[in-house]
Design an enzyme around this catalytic site. Structure first.
Site, short mmCIF file in Angstrom:
data_model
loop_
_atom_site.label_atom_id
_atom_site.label_comp_id
_atom_site.label_asym_id
_atom_site.label_seq_id
_atom_site.Cartn_x
_atom_site.Cartn_y
_atom_site.Cartn_z
N ARG A 41 0.85 -1.19 0.00
CA ARG A 41 0.00 0.00 0.00
C ARG A 41 0.89 1.24 0.00
O ARG A 41 2.00 1.21 0.56
CB ARG A 41 -0.91 0.02 1.23
CG ARG A 41 -1.83 -1.20 1.35
CD ARG A 41 -2.65 -1.12 2.64
NE ARG A 41 -3.56 -2.27 2.77
CZ ARG A 41 -3.26 -3.40 3.40
NH1 ARG A 41 -2.07 -3.54 3.96
NH2 ARG A 41 -4.14 -4.39 3.48
N LYS A 66 -2.69 -1.37 7.86
CA LYS A 66 -4.13 -1.17 7.85
C LYS A 66 -4.85 -1.92 8.95
O LYS A 66 -5.81 -1.44 9.54
CB LYS A 66 -4.69 -1.56 6.48
CG LYS A 66 -6.16 -1.24 6.30
CD LYS A 66 -6.59 -1.56 4.87
CE LYS A 66 -8.06 -1.24 4.67
NZ LYS A 66 -8.51 -1.54 3.29
N HIS A 138 -2.67 2.96 -5.84
CA HIS A 138 -3.30 1.71 -5.42
C HIS A 138 -3.53 0.76 -6.60
O HIS A 138 -3.60 -0.46 -6.42
CB HIS A 138 -4.63 1.99 -4.73
CG HIS A 138 -5.25 0.76 -4.11
ND1 HIS A 138 -4.78 0.22 -2.92
CD2 HIS A 138 -6.27 -0.05 -4.52
CE1 HIS A 138 -5.50 -0.86 -2.63
NE2 HIS A 138 -6.40 -1.03 -3.57
N ARG A 141 -0.97 -1.90 -6.84
CA ARG A 141 -1.20 -3.03 -5.92
C ARG A 141 -2.15 -4.03 -6.56
O ARG A 141 -1.93 -5.25 -6.51
CB ARG A 141 -1.77 -2.50 -4.61
CG ARG A 141 -2.14 -3.55 -3.56
CD ARG A 141 -2.55 -2.85 -2.27
NE ARG A 141 -3.19 -3.72 -1.31
CZ ARG A 141 -2.56 -4.48 -0.42
NH1 ARG A 141 -1.23 -4.50 -0.42
NH2 ARG A 141 -3.22 -5.23 0.45
N HIS A 172 -3.62 -8.86 3.90
CA HIS A 172 -5.06 -8.96 4.07
C HIS A 172 -5.39 -9.80 5.30
O HIS A 172 -4.67 -10.75 5.64
CB HIS A 172 -5.69 -9.62 2.83
CG HIS A 172 -5.74 -8.72 1.64
ND1 HIS A 172 -5.77 -9.20 0.35
CD2 HIS A 172 -5.76 -7.37 1.53
CE1 HIS A 172 -5.82 -8.18 -0.49
NE2 HIS A 172 -5.81 -7.06 0.20
N TYR A 181 -9.61 -10.03 -6.27
CA TYR A 181 -8.82 -9.80 -7.47
C TYR A 181 -9.10 -10.83 -8.56
O TYR A 181 -8.78 -10.62 -9.72
CB TYR A 181 -7.33 -9.79 -7.14
CG TYR A 181 -6.92 -8.64 -6.25
CD1 TYR A 181 -7.06 -7.32 -6.68
CD2 TYR A 181 -6.41 -8.86 -4.98
CE1 TYR A 181 -6.69 -6.26 -5.88
CE2 TYR A 181 -6.04 -7.80 -4.17
CZ TYR A 181 -6.18 -6.50 -4.62
OH TYR A 181 -5.82 -5.46 -3.82
#
Length: 203
Positions: A41, A66, A138, A141, A172, A181
């Site tokens: 990120r 995050k 982003h 990513r 994640h 994705y």
């Protein structure tokens, strides 16, 4: 995990090296390359301290991101080399660091999130990427994740079994976040569909 080799990376590299401020150009070139090759990120990249970047072993320590977790992120050897080159140029420009940031602004302070966004927009314009929907940091990513999944499909790997590995690498909480994705690219969907046909319906 993935070494970027597409023409977009080359155009970005050429654009950032046209900067009128040498260290700023090198900072953006290295930072964008890291985003593209690691899937980090943007906030994780600007948050890196010098002690977080192991230039000997090519491993980054990403702290309190995050989801308030730390993780180790190994990088490609070419990325490791680029980070080392940047560190030498950065230290030559600012022998006495103002703080412990790995990526510096043209003033020698930590590059801020706003500085990254502004620099990225400038590079995007120089690289002639402003047509249509603007490319965002982003998006690199997302491209990293899709490229990795595409390669696994092409290698006929067990993608479902490997998703937790990619999820951990990307930071994640659940691999279901990474599974997003799988439906994020027409190219990836086409590869998965072709593989399903070849495997008799088992993708």
């Amino acid at each position: 995990m993935t070494k970027p080799t597409n023409r977009e990376s080359l155009r970005f590299h050429q654009a950032v090296n046209r900067s009128s401020i040498p260290l700023r150009g090198r900072t953006m070139a290295t930072l964008i390359g890291l985003l593209a090759s690691s899937g980090l990120r943007s906030g994780e990249v600007v948050g890196l301290d010098r002690s977080d970047v192991d230039l000997t072993n090519g491993v980054l320590l990403v702290r309190k991101t995050k989801f308030r977790k730390d993780r180790l992120v190994p990088v490609h050897t070419t990325t490791q080399c680029a980070l080392g080159c940047y560190a030498r140029e950065r230290d030559a420009a600012f022998p006495i660091p103002k703080d412990q940031a790995f990526f510096l602004s043209s003033r020698g302070n930590r590059l801020s999130a706003t500085g990254l966004q502004n620099g990225f927009a400038e590079v995007r314009k120089l690289a002639d990427f402003d047509g249509g929907k603007p490319l965002r940091p982003h998006d690199l990513r997302h491209r990293f994740a899709v490229t990795r999944l595409s390669l696994w499909h092409q290698q006929r790997a067990d993608v479902q079994a490997l998703l937790p590995l990619l999820a951990t690498y990307l930071g994640h909480v659940s691999y279901s976040d990474t599974a997003y994705y799988l439906t994020g690219s027409a190219e990836l969907l086409a590869i998965a569909a072709e593989r399903a046909a070849l495997d008799g319906g088992a993708a």
